[in-house]
Design an enzyme around this catalytic site. Structure first.
Site, PDB file in Angstrom:
ATOM      1  N   HIS A 239      33.977  33.583  44.033  1.00  0.00           N
ATOM      2  CA  HIS A 239      33.459  34.955  44.170  1.00  0.00           C
ATOM      3  C   HIS A 239      33.932  35.832  43.004  1.00  0.00           C
ATOM      4  O   HIS A 239      33.151  36.497  42.340  1.00  0.00           O
ATOM      5  CB  HIS A 239      34.008  35.609  45.446  1.00  0.00           C
ATOM      6  CG  HIS A 239      33.684  34.946  46.731  1.00  0.00           C
ATOM      7  ND1 HIS A 239      32.457  35.035  47.334  1.00  0.00           N
ATOM      8  CD2 HIS A 239      34.463  34.215  47.577  1.00  0.00           C
ATOM      9  CE1 HIS A 239      32.480  34.402  48.493  1.00  0.00           C
ATOM     10  NE2 HIS A 239      33.681  33.890  48.661  1.00  0.00           N
TER      11      HIS A 239
HETATM   12  C1  BDR Z   1      35.944  38.251  48.650  1.00  0.00           C
HETATM   13  O1  BDR Z   1      36.906  38.270  49.715  1.00  0.00           O
HETATM   14  C2  BDR Z   1      38.039  37.515  49.357  1.00  0.00           C
HETATM   15  O2  BDR Z   1      38.270  36.511  50.302  1.00  0.00           O
HETATM   16  C3  BDR Z   1      37.784  36.928  47.991  1.00  0.00           C
HETATM   17  O3  BDR Z   1      38.943  37.027  47.192  1.00  0.00           O
HETATM   18  C4  BDR Z   1      36.644  37.731  47.425  1.00  0.00           C
HETATM   19  O4  BDR Z   1      37.097  38.827  46.660  1.00  0.00           O
HETATM   20  C5  BDR Z   1      34.751  37.422  49.090  1.00  0.00           C
HETATM   21  O5  BDR Z   1      34.159  37.981  50.206  1.00  0.00           O
END
Ligand code: BDR
Ligand code: CA
Length: 311
Positions: A239
């Site tokens: 992500h």
């Molecule tokens: C986001 O939430 C966190 O778990 C990850 O680091 C990312 O920034 C994804 O939904």
């Protein structure tokens, strides 16, 4: 090369750590600071993880501590589902640096660097938007000093923490609303593209083969992610690294300009990013929304960035 002055605002976090590594070795970026926020785990851990990682890899970039709580909501917002392990980096334990955090808060660090960069500073928030919103509230002139915010968060459709909300935006919906309304150019790197940004075992082996401390950290985190997947958790989704990649190279994705806001009051939908896609209500576009990902190009960029740790 004209380097982009940037601040990464992070809740480090497994995939945040890989994003930080990619950013540290990206020659296109002039990393002015990291600012930390509570999110994946408590602030104490997100801050420590960031400082330990950056110093372990030999960088002296400032790390400034930010918000421990969302703006209005009083809950601790870590996911509590072992997505990032107890302290945020899966099972990885980094050597503890004895160097200090920067002596200003995240809010003041963002403002200070924005003034210095004279309108060129870009922000890459990869956690809840609390620090960014607070900085905008405390320093109203900030909105004319930030060139762009490329954030990981939200989704045109769906969610990953609730049916309709993505974790970072759900973590502090009021902060997101402040950021959407600020008038700063925005790019949303949301689940529509990040759910497609998965690395596989071969990618992890290729990263491990680079053979540097940075590559080993990334590969160890990927091993945790594959183990997590095996117990029914999230895939090895990059992500946050994708937000860094898009800031450097927007051609990794296709994006479209929309009006976007955050739902704050919905009983079931708080934290949902409303993207005005239909003809009846369009609103004034305020945010580029990433919609399609060039996965091979993203993987090549990420591998290339980590491989630069050899130099
Ligand atoms: C986001 O939430 C966190 O778990 C990850 O680091 C990312 O920034 C994804 O939904
Ligand atoms: Ca994150």
């Amino acid at each position: 090369m004209n380097k982009k002055p940037v601040i990464i605002d992070c809740d480090t976090g497994t995939d945040d750590a890989i994003a930080i590594i990619a950013a540290l070795y990206s020659p296109e970026l002039d990393l002015r600071a990291f600012t930390t926020v509570a999110g994946n785990v408590e602030l104490e851990h997100t801050s420590r993880n960031t400082l330990n990682l950056v110093r372990y890899l030999g960088f002296d970039t400032k790390v400034a501590v930010g918000a421990a709580q969302p703006i209005l909501r009083r809950t601790i917002i870590h996911s509590g589902d072992n997505t990032h392990g107890d302290t945020g980096l899966g099972t990885l334990v980094l050597p503890k640096t004895d160097q200090p955090f920067y002596n200003q808060t995240a809010v003041e660090t963002i403002y200070e660097e924005a003034l210095k960069a004279d309108g060129e500073l870009e922000l890459i928030p990869i956690g809840p938007l609390t620090n960014i919103a607070q900085a905008i509230m405390v320093h109203p002139d900030l909105k004319n000093l930030i060139r762009r915010i490329v954030f990981m968060g939200g989704a045109k459709y769906g969610g990953n923490i609730t049916t309709t909300a993505e974790f970072n935006i759900w973590g502090d919906p009021e902060a997101a609303r402040i950021v959407f309304a600020a008038g700063i150019p925005l790019t949303m790197v949301g689940l529509d593209v990040t759910l497609k940004a998965a690395l596989n075992l071969q990618d992890a082996a290729d990263i491990r083969r680079i053979g540097t401390p940075a590559a080993d950290v990334a590969a160890d985190i990927l091993d945790f992610m594959f183990e997590r997947l095996g117990r029914g958790g999230e895939d090895a989704l990059m992500h946050d690294a994708l937000a860094v990649g898009v800031c450097i190279n927007p051609d990794l994705v296709k994006m479209k300009h929309y009006f976007v806001d955050c739902e704050c009051s919905g009983q079931y939908t708080a934290g949902h990013t409303f993207v005005a896609t239909n003809r009846i209500f369009q609103g004034e576009p305020n945010c580029f929304v990433c919609e399609e990902l060039d996965l091979p190009a993203f993987k090549a960029w990420l591998h290339g960035a980590i491989a630069r740790s050899k130099a």
